[in-house]
Design an enzyme around this catalytic site. Structure first.
Site, PDB file in Angstrom:
ATOM      1  N   GLN A 193      83.344 129.591  90.334  1.00  0.00           N
ATOM      2  CA  GLN A 193      82.677 129.532  91.630  1.00  0.00           C
ATOM      3  C   GLN A 193      81.532 130.533  91.645  1.00  0.00           C
ATOM      4  O   GLN A 193      81.733 131.712  91.367  1.00  0.00           O
ATOM      5  CB  GLN A 193      83.671 129.839  92.749  1.00  0.00           C
ATOM      6  CG  GLN A 193      84.762 128.784  92.861  1.00  0.00           C
ATOM      7  CD  GLN A 193      85.743 129.098  93.977  1.00  0.00           C
ATOM      8  OE1 GLN A 193      86.365 130.142  93.996  1.00  0.00           O
ATOM      9  NE2 GLN A 193      85.868 128.174  94.925  1.00  0.00           N
ATOM     10  N   GLY A 194      80.333 130.077  91.950  1.00  0.00           N
ATOM     11  CA  GLY A 194      79.155 130.946  91.952  1.00  0.00           C
ATOM     12  C   GLY A 194      78.849 131.419  93.363  1.00  0.00           C
ATOM     13  O   GLY A 194      78.080 130.776  94.079  1.00  0.00           O
ATOM     14  N   SER A 251      79.105 135.431  94.725  1.00  0.00           N
ATOM     15  CA  SER A 251      78.469 136.753  94.854  1.00  0.00           C
ATOM     16  C   SER A 251      77.126 136.815  94.136  1.00  0.00           C
ATOM     17  O   SER A 251      76.923 136.144  93.116  1.00  0.00           O
ATOM     18  CB  SER A 251      79.367 137.835  94.260  1.00  0.00           C
ATOM     19  OG  SER A 251      80.501 138.019  95.032  1.00  0.00           O
ATOM     20  N   SER A 285      84.040 134.865  88.188  1.00  0.00           N
ATOM     21  CA  SER A 285      85.273 134.899  87.398  1.00  0.00           C
ATOM     22  C   SER A 285      85.271 133.774  86.386  1.00  0.00           C
ATOM     23  O   SER A 285      84.935 132.635  86.744  1.00  0.00           O
ATOM     24  CB  SER A 285      86.500 134.711  88.298  1.00  0.00           C
ATOM     25  OG  SER A 285      86.636 135.787  89.166  1.00  0.00           O
ATOM     26  N   GLU A 328      94.027 130.366  99.966  1.00  0.00           N
ATOM     27  CA  GLU A 328      94.488 131.524  99.206  1.00  0.00           C
ATOM     28  C   GLU A 328      95.212 132.533 100.057  1.00  0.00           C
ATOM     29  O   GLU A 328      95.891 133.416  99.545  1.00  0.00           O
ATOM     30  CB  GLU A 328      93.294 132.251  98.587  1.00  0.00           C
ATOM     31  CG  GLU A 328      92.703 131.557  97.402  1.00  0.00           C
ATOM     32  CD  GLU A 328      91.642 132.455  96.805  1.00  0.00           C
ATOM     33  OE1 GLU A 328      91.967 133.182  95.868  1.00  0.00           O
ATOM     34  OE2 GLU A 328      90.499 132.414  97.297  1.00  0.00           O
TER      35      GLU A 328
END
Lengths: 366, 369, 366, 369
Positions: free
Chosen positions: B115-116, B118, B150, B233
C-alpha cells in the site's frame, strides 16, 4: 599525578579548536565509512588528536611527553569526540589507560608506557569487566600469568597491549599483557555501539607484567574517573542530539506548521535542553574535583553518572520520537548516537547501580 | 466454533510438519510463500472473506480464535498479510470486476501487494500527501514519492493513494489506484532501519502511466475507500494487548528461573509492567467481548494502541536493562535487537502524540489546534 | 454467600438511577455544608441509599433483608457515591461491615447484624489497621476483652458498633464492640479526607463479642474486597475529575484559544481518559470475579488496586495542574477529590505494597 | 564580605533573642512586623537598596550570603517581602519624587504593598489582563478584578497593572498605577487554598478613582516598568536550588534514623531525588558564580525553575508516601500539608507548561504556536 587546570576561557578555546577539528575531518559521512570498513579506527583522526591537538597526552604529565592537564580538559575532549561520534579509542587509550597506569604508582611503568600513549604511537586498552561467570585471575608462575576472560573490552581489536585488572592470590593487581601474546584470544563482539567495537578477551596462561602493587583502591578511583568520562561523552552526544532535534522541529512541517510549534514536540525539546544543561553542570563540577579527595571524587562521579545514564538515553530515544519514521532509519544519525549512549549507560554501572552505591554512602542501604 | 477450531488443529497438525520437512530453512522467502499457499488452500488465511471469494465468511471473533490457535502452533506469519487483510477486502468492496480477479491471486501469492500511503512530507499528517496522478486521455500519469511502504521490495502491485484534485480540501481529491510495480518510471529502494532490517521501501514515481481503469472506487474518493478497510484492522489491537500480557508473563517467568536474583527495584518494575499489562489485557478482552456482541468498538482501540505502544517499548527497555553488559556486547542479541526495534512502537501506525490528539479531539471533543 | 449478578444493561440502569439520586440530593454545595457541619454524615443521603435505593443491603442476602447482589453492583454504587463525594459511610458500613460479618460464617451473628445493616438503621465500621506501634489483642477474661488501638477507622465517629479484627491467643478473630462501651475511646483524627472522617480508636479492656472462629483467612478475603471497593471509588472520582478537566479545557481561554487546544493540556486529558478506561476495565473485571475463587480474587484485587492507586492520584493532581491557580483554591472541587483519592490510595496498601504482594505471587520476591 | 557577615551575625545574635523575648508568639502579625522593622533598622532587609534610600548598596551575591546567614539563625521571613524586593526597587527606578517617599515607609512597615497582576482571565497569559483604567480629568477610573494577589488582605497599597489603551497590542497599553487599598470602590476578599491557608486575595475594582499622578513610569509602559523589576527575583531560584538540595539531604538523614528500614524501592527513589537535587544544586551554584563574575544569568533560571518545581513536588509526594497511614489521618500533619501545598509548585509564578514554552520559544528558537 602532577596536573594543572586551565581557565574556563582557555577551555572554551580548546573546545572550539576540537569542534573545528572534528567537523573538518570526522563528519558523519566519514564516520560511516570507517564503520563500514570494519576497522574500528579512524587513523587520520587518531593521528590528529595525538599530534596536532595533544589530546592523547592530556592526562599525562609533561615529564612523560604529555600535557599534564586534568579531567576538566579531558571532559571537553570526550564531549567533542563523542559529539562527532569519532571512531577513535579516546576513552580506552587516552583516559583509562594512562590513569590506570598512573594510579598504580609504578615509576618504571610510567616511564615505559606513558610516553608511547602521549604521542599516540601505541594503542592500549583496559580490560576491567569479567566475562559472564568467569573471573580473571593472575598466578605467579615464574612471572605472572593471566587466566580467565574479560568482556566489553573497548577497542581491543586495535590495541597493542592490554592493561588487565585481575585477582591475585592476595588481592587485586594491574597487569600488562601483549595483545599478540600466546594464550590471548581477542574475539570481536557483535557490539551495540558501531563506533567503538568491543571484544571478548580470553586469557589462557598469558604472560603478564605486573604494574605497581595492590590495586583494589586504585581500581575504585579508576572507576570514578571512568564514570566522569562516560558522562562527558553522554553530555557531548546529548547536546548534539538536542540540536539535531531542535533543527528538525524548526523545519519539518506537518498539519500546516513546523512540528516545533506543537507543544508535545516543543516541550520534549525543552526537557532535552534542561537535561543537557543539568548534565553540563554535573560533568563540569565532577571534572573539576581535586582527584586527591577520593571520597568527594567517588560521590560526585556516582551522581553525574546516575544522572547522565538516566537522561542521556532518554534524550536519544526522544530524538527518534521527534523525528518519527525518518529517525528510525539506518541513514539517520540518531541510532549511531543511541547505540553509543546506551553503551556508556552500562559501562561503570548503570543509573540503578550508581544509585545503589549512593544509597550506601547515604546510609540508606543496609 | 469448537468444530471449526478442531478442523483447524487437524489441518495444522498435518500440514505444518509436512511444510517443515519440505523447507528445512523456513526463513526462506519461497518457504514462506509456500506456507501462505497452504493456508489459502485450507481457506484459513482468508477465513473472513466471503465464500464466493474462497473464504469462509467468518466474523472477527472467529478470526481471532483462529489466530490464537495458529499462534499456539508456532507457524510462520504469512508474508502477504497486507494483501490478504487490507487490499483484498478493499477490492472486494470497491473494485471493478477486473480488479476483483486479483483477490484469488493475492491469496495464492501469484500477486503480492503493498500500500503506497505515507510520503516524506506526509507522515503523521497522511492526508497532506502530494503524489500527483493527472488524467491524460485514458491514463493516469503519476509523479511523486512514497515512503515506509511495507514489503515494497517484494510486491507485484501497489494500492496507491494519489492526489487527483489539487484544489480540493485536504481529505478530498485523493484517489486509490492500482499500480503494477513493473510499470516503467517506478523505482523501489529499500529503507534500512536502525535495527538493520529492511521491511520497508521508498517508491519513486516519474511519469508512471497506468490506465484510468485502474481507479479503485470513485474518483477523488480514495480517502474513504482506504480508511473504510483500514477499520478492519482495528480489532487487531485487542489481540496485541493479550499478546503483550503473555509476553510479560513469560519474561517474569524467565527472570524467576535465573540463578541470581534481580534488584528489588527491577522486581518492582516488572510488577509494574505486569499490572499494566494485566489491565491492558482486560481492556482487550472486553473490547473483543463487545465485538462478539456485535457492538462496534469505539475509543477502546485508540486507548489500547496508546497504552500498548508505550508499555511494549518500556518492556524492551527493561529487558535491555536486565541484560546489562550482555546487551551492549551482543551476547544477548535478542535484547539488543528488541530494544532497537521497539523504538518504532510509538511511531508506526500513528505516533503516540497523534493518538493522544485523536483521543482529545474525537473522543473528548477538545478544541482542535 | 448467596449472591446473584445482574446483566450489564440492568447495571447501566442502576448506575443511571444512582447518578440522578446523587445529583439531586448530594450536589457539591450540599457536600460542603455537611463538611462544614463537622457531623461527617449526610443523613438524607444515607436514608435515601438505604430505603429508596437499597444500596445498604446490596451485599446482604435477601433472607436478611438485603438485595443479595455481588461486588459488580456494589462497585457501581461506590463509583457513583464517590463521584459525588457523598458524605456517607458506604464503604465502611455497606461494604466492609457486611462482608466482614459474612466471612466469619457465624449464623447467629448474620441473623442479628445483617438486617440492621441492610435497612440502614445502624452504622457499623470495621477497625482493621493497628495504631502506630500498637497491636490490638483480644483476651478471653470471662468473655472477650479488647486491648490496643486501631487507626484510620472510617466513620467511627458516627458508628454504633465496631467490628474489630484483633490478635487472639491462637490466631486472629473478628470481634463486635459497642462504640459506647466502657474502655472504648473514639478520637477523631485530622483526616486528609474531609468527606470520610477517620478516628483513632483505643481499647482498654473493652467488652467484645467474638464472631465466628479463626479469622486470618477471612481477613485476607476482606482485604481483597476492600481493594476492589476503594478502586471502584477511585474510578468514580477519576472519571468525574477527567470530565471537570475536559470541560474546563474547553472553556478556559488563554493566549487567544481554549487551553484544551494546547497539546500539553490536550494530551494530559487524553492520558486521563486512557487511565480512566483502564481502571474501568480493571474494576469491572475484578468485581465480576467469583469470590469463591480466592486465589483469582486476591490476584485481581491486587492488580486493580496497584493500578488505581498509582494513576488515580495522578489524575487528581493533573486536574489541579490543568486548572492552574483556580484548581488550588478551597472553593474548587479538585482538592476534595484529591484528599479522598489519596486516602483510598493508602487504604488496603498503596501501589508499591500491592506490587510487592504481586511479586510474591509471581515468584519474583525471595 | 567576611566583615559584613560578621556584622550581621553580631546583629542577629543580639536582636533575635531580644525579639523572641518580646514576642512569645512569633507567629503574631504584629511580631512579624516588629521583626521587619528591626531588620530594616539594621539595613539588612534593604541591603541591596542604594545608600540614599537607607540600604547598603550591595550586590546580588552579598544579598544571597546575607540570606544564607539569616536562614541559619532560623529567624522569621519578613512579611513585607514583596514591597521590599519588588515594589520599592520599581519606585526607586521609575517613581515620582512623591512616590519615592513610600520607599522608607515600605522598609519600616508603615506601608504594606501588594502587586495587582493576575486576573481571572489572565493567569499564564498575564499580558491579556483586562482591568481598565480610564483617564477622567486628573483621575484614573478603575474597573475590573485581580486575583492571586499575595498579601492582599494585609496591604495598604497596591502596585496595579491596568489597561489604559485597549486598542494597543497585548503587551502595550498597560500602565502601572499606585492604588491605596482604602480607596472607595475597592474590595479585597481572601482566597482560601486547598491546604487551608489564605495568603492570597481577590481584589475587585468598581469605579475606583485615583489621581493620574499615581502613574508609575510612562503611560502605557507598565509592562516594561514591571517586568524590569521582576528580573530582580531571578537570582532567587539559585537559592531555591540549594535549599531543595539541603532539604533532601535532611529528609534522607531522617529516614536513616528510623527504626524500620524503608522499602528498597523507596530507598532508590530517595537516591533518585538526591541525584537530581545534587545536580540542581550544582546548576544553582554555577549560576551564582556567574552572577558573582558579573555575568547576567540567561536561560539557567528557567531551567532551574522547571527542575525545582517538579522535583520539589515529587519530594513532597515521596514524604507523603513515607508517612503512609499517618499522612491520611493527620498524625503526620507536616507530610499532609506539605503534600497539599506542593501542588502549587508547578503552577505558581508560571506553570511548568509555560516555562517549557519559554525555553522552547526564547532559548531554542522554536516556532511559536
Amino acid at each position: 599525578m602532577n596536573i594543572s587546570t586551565t581557565t574556563s576561557s582557555e577551555r572554551a578555546d580548546f573546545r572550539a579548536s576540537l569542534r573545528n577539528f572534528f567537523e573538518d575531518i570526522s563528519p558523519e559521512s566519514r564516520v560511516r565509512e570507517v564503520i563500514a570498513s570494519g576497522s574500528g579506527l579512524d587513523e587520520t583522526v587518531w593521528r590528529g588528536l595525538a599530534t596536532d591537538l595533544g589530546v592523547s597526552g592530556l592526562l599525562i604529565p609533561e615529564e612523560f611527553g604529555g600535557q599534564g592537564m586534568s579531567m576538566a580538559e579531558m571532559a571537553i575532549a570526550l564531549e567533542e569526540a563523542s559529539r562527532a561520534i569519532a571512531v577513535v579509542p579516546l576513552l580506552a587509550t587516552s583516559v583509562l589507560a594512562p590513569l590506570a597506569i598512573q594510579l598504580a604508582g609504578d615509576t618504571a611503568a610510567n616511564a615505559e608506557l606513558l610516553p608511547v600513549l602521549a604521542d599516540g604511537s601505541e594503542i592500549m586498552t583496559v580490560a576491567f569487566l569479567d566475562g559472564a561467570g568467569v573471573g580473571t585471575v593472575a598466578r605467579d608462575e615464574n612471572g605472572w600469568s593471566i587466566y580467565g576472560s574479560k568482556t566489553a573490552v573497548l577497542n581491543a581489536n586495535v590495541a597493542n597491549r592490554l592493561l588487565v585488572i585481575a585477582t591475585t592470590p592476595t588481592g587485586t593487581g594491574l597487569f600488562l599483557v601483549d595483545a599478540k601474546a600466546s594464550g590471548v584470544v581477542v574475539t570481536p563482539q557483535n557490539s551495540l555501539d558501531l563506533t567503538r567495537p568491543t571484544s571478548l578477551v580470553t586469557f589462557e596462561g598469558a604472560a603478564a607484567t605486573r604494574i605497581g602493587a595492590e590495586y583494589s583502591e586504585a581500581s575504585q578511583v579508576l572507576n570514578a574517573f571512568g564514570r566522569i568520562a562516560v558522562s562527558a561523552e553522554m553530555l557531548g552526544m546529548s547536546e548534539k542530539l538536542m540540536e539535531v532535534s531542535v533543527e528538525y522541529a524548526k523545519t519539518r512541517v506537518q498539519f500546516g506548521k513546523p512540528i516545533g510549534a506543537f507543544q508535545a514536540i516543543k516541550h520534549r525539546c525543552s526537557e532535552m535542553f534542561a537535561h543537557v544543561e543539568s548534565m553540563r553542570a554535573a560533568v563540569e563540577a565532577a571534572s573539576l574535583v581535586d582527584p586527591s579527595d577520593k571520597a568527594v571524587l567517588h560521590e560526585q562521579a556516582l551522581v553525574v553518572k546516575a544522572y547522565s545514564a538516566r537522561f542521556a538515553p532518554w534524550i536519544a530515544e526522544a530524538t527518534i520520537q521527534v523525528h518519527g519514521g525518518i529517525g528510525f532509519t539506518w541513514e539517520h544519525c540518531a541510532h549511531l548516537y543511541l547505540r553509543r549512549v546506551k553503551t556508556d549507560e552500562i559501562l561503570f554501572g548503570d543509573a540503578l547501580a550508581c544509585r545503589f552505591q549512593l544509597q550506601q554512602l547515604l546510609g540508606l542501604s543496609a | 466454533m469448537e468444530a471449526l477450531l478442531a478442523e483447524l488443529r487437524e489441518f495444522l497438525t498435518k500440514e505444518f510438519p509436512a511444510w517443515s520437512a519440505k523447507w528445512p530453512d523456513g526463513e526462506l522467502w519461497e518457504a514462506k510463500l509456500d506456507w501462505q499457499r497452504t493456508m489459502a488452500e485450507g481457506r484459513w488465511s482468508t477465513a473472513t472473506w466471503p465464500q464466493e471469494f474462497g473464504g469462509r465468511g467468518l466474523g472477527t471473533m472467529e478470526m481471532l480464535a483462529i489466530e490464537d490457535v495458529v499462534a499456539q502452533f508456532g507457524v510462520p506469519q504469512i508474508p502477504g498479510m497486507i494483501g490478504v487483510k487490507n487490499v483484498a477486502p478493499t477490492l472486494m468492496r470497491f473494485g471493478t470486476e477486473e480488479q476483483r480477479k486479483s483477490v484469488a491471486r493475492i491469496a495464492n501469492t501469484d500477486e503480492f501487494w503493498c500500500q503506497g500511503f505515507s510520503e516524506p512530507g506526509a507522515g503523521s499528517d497522511l492526508a497532506s500527501l502530494r503524489t500527483r496522478a493527472v488524467i491524460d486521455g485514458d491514463e493516469f500519469v503519476i509523479n511523486g514519492q512514497k515512503v515506509w511502504t511495507s514489503n515494497g521490495m517484494y510486491s507485484t502491485h501497489m494500492q496507491l493513494l494519489a492526489r487527483t484534485d489539487p484544489d480540493a480540501p485536504k481529505h478530498k481529491g485523493i484517489s486509490a489506484i492500482v499500480v503494477p510495480i513493473n510499470t516503467p518510471g517506478l523505482e523501489v529502494r529499500p529503507i534500512k532501519q536502525i535495527n538493520g532490517g529492511a521491511e520497508f521501501a521508498e517508491v519513486f514515481f516519474t511519469d508512471v502511466r497506468v490506465p484510468v481503469a485502474n481507479l479503485i472506487g470513485p474518483l477523488n474518493e480514495g480517502w474513504n475507500v482506504t480508511m473504510t478497510t483500514l477499520g478492519h484492522e482495528r480489532a487487531g489491537v485487542a489481540v496485541f494487548a493479550g499478546r503483550l500480557e503473555q509476553r510479560i508473563r513469560n519474561l517474569i517467568e524467565d527472570v524467576t528461573k535465573q540463578d541470581s536474583p534481580v534488584s528489588p527495584v527491577i522486581s518492582d518494575q516488572l510488577a509494574e509492567h505486569y499490572v499494566e499489562s494485566r489491565v491492558l489485557g482486560m481492556m482487550g478482552a472486553q473490547m473483543l467481548a463487545k465485538i462478539a456482541d456485535g457492538v462496534a468498538p469505539g475509543s477502546e482501540s485508540s486507548v489500547i494502541k496508546m497504552v500498548w505502544s508505550e508499555l511494549s517499548q518500556q518492556v524492551d527497555t527493561t529487558i535491555m536493562q536486565l541484560s546489562g553488559v550482555e546487551g551492549i556486547t551482543g551476547d544477548d542479541n535478542d535484547a539488543k535487537s528488541g530494544y532497537l526495534s521497539a523504538r518504532s512502537a510509538t511511531i508506526a501506525a500513528g505516533t503516540s502524540d497523534i493518538v493522544k490528539n485523536i483521543i482529545g479531539d474525537r473522543v473528548l471533543g477538545l478544541p482542535r489546534d
